[in-house]
Design an enzyme around this catalytic site. Structure first.
Site: not given
Ligand code: GLA
Length: 396
Positions: A38, A130, A178, A227
């Site tokens: 995060h 993933l 990601d 989230y």
């Molecule tokens: C998910 C989100 C990313 C990032 C992670 C936590 O994978 O898509 O952008 O914020 O959580 O690090």
């Protein structure tokens, strides 16, 4: 480069479903969040690795103007006369990702076929944290661009397009981790993203490092809601602290200012500020080849998620607890958004497949049963796959 093995399968599936060969096949890897939990939407740094599990997409233009979408993992195909405008629900919900990309191509001033047929095949577990959705977005973008006769954009731009698709059209307020990692990955290397740019570099993973994933297959409903809630809490903390982004603060500066913060934003902010610092410490440790220090920092990241950011689960904590005591395991942490998903373990060659199997078996009585586990390698990022016998195109 040899194309990953499922490339022919997706073309065969396309032929079987649509009665003709595809015009384009593209492939994108999943990713692990190595460290940097995060931090991305808080202006911080993150280290990820594209992994050797993939989503493949085969596509061709059609003359009917329809959008016909088929996935080997979906219960039924989706056949649309036009953009539905609203999100698809139930068994068709997966098609929101290709549609989001198709809309984004126009918004990025890129060409796209008006009608197209598309098939999807994947060996990337969905819902494990993933990034199967980022992989789908990137592979769809590359396949549709190829169908429209366009060259693939630079990986950074491709990542921006896929993130835009996810933020604006899927409605998930993710950062760049990601899509950036899945687009910019390179075999044997980690992708470092300074998310403020974003600015992408790579950090070699020492050859003795082994990556393992343990996926307890927890149902993680509400992922997006929680989230987004964490994101709001971080924004509130930054506002109260008077900074544009939490990663503007060093741990020392944060400690000096934290006294006035309510307890919850204080915990969230401390996690982000210290996690951003840990990413820097991991880069330094990797550059000196110190996997032991790297592993300790990974486990420290998990404990911070567990206690401060509160995005872990008892099952993920139990996996980390057990992994920590195993010979050859250097560190372990939840990977990705949290509230479910999988644990990443950094190990050396002493941690064998037999040891992984034995550890997983200890969870047989827990919800979800024996966790799925797999060794992973840091892999190349998304690319177009050339026709039979061809390799994946190098894009730089
Ligand atoms: C998910 C989100 C990313 C990032 C992670 C936590 O994978 O898509 O952008 O914020 O959580 O690090």
């Amino acid at each position: 480069m040899t194309p990953p093995a499922a490339a022919p399968d997706v073309a065969v599936l396309f032929q079987a479903v649509f009665g003709a060969a595809p015009q384009a096949v593209a492939c994108a890897p999943g990713r692990v969040e190595f460290i940097g939990n995060h931090t991305d939407y808080n202006g911080g740094a993150v280290l990820g690795a594209a992994i050797d599990r993939h989503v493949w997409v085969a596509a061709a233009a059609n003359r009917s103007g329809r959008m016909r979408l088929h996935s080997a993992a979906a219960a039924r195909p989706v056949d649309l006369a036009a953009d539905p405008g609203a999100p698809l629900a139930g068994p068709d919900a997966w098609a929101n990702y290709p549609l989001a990309v198709w809309r984004s191509l126009a918004e990025f001033g890129l060409p796209r076929p008006e009608g197209f047929d598309l098939t999807v095949v994947s060996d990337l577990p969905a819902g494990a944290g993933l990034s199967s959705s980022a992989a789908l977005e990137l592979a769809v973008a590359l396949a549709l661009l190829r169908v429209a006769g366009a060259e693939p954009p630079a990986p950074e731009r491709l990542a921006a397009l896929a993130r835009h698709a996810e933020n604006v059209h899927v409605g998930m307020p993710c950062g760049i981790l990601d899509q950036g990692t899945c687009a910019c990955g390179r075999a044997g290397q980690l992708v470092h993203i300074d998310c403020r740019g974003p600015h992408f570099t790579r950090v070699p993973l020492p050859a003795s490092a082994r990556l393992w994933i343990f996926n307890p297959r927890e149902r993680h409903s509400l992922v997006d809601g929680r989230y987004a809630e964490r994101r709001r809490e971080c924004e509130e903390a930054a506002r109260r602290l008077g900074v544009a982004a939490l990663a503007d603060l060093t741990p020392e500066a944060f400690a000096r200012r934290a006294a006035g913060l309510p307890a919850v934003p204080a915990r969230r902010a401390r996690h982000v500020v210290e996690e951003h610092a840990r990413v820097g410490a991991v880069v330094a440790a990797l550059r000196r080849g110190d996997l032991v220090a790297t592993g300790r920092l990974l486990t420290a990241s998990h404990r911070s998620s567990q206690r401060l950011f509160e995005n872990s689960t008892p099952l993920l904590d139990a996996l980390v607890d057990r992994l920590e005591s195993r010979s050859g395991v250097l560190g372990a942490r939840l990977t990705g958004g949290g509230f479910g998903g999988a644990v990443l373990a950094l190990a050396d060659e002493r941690f064998t497949a037999a040891a992984a199997r034995a550890l997983a078996a200890e969870f047989a009585d827990r919800p979800g049963g024996v966790p799925e586990f797999m060794p992973l390698r840091a892999a190349d990022g998304a690319g177009v796959v050339d026709g039979a016998g061809g390799g994946r195109e190098e894009r730089r």
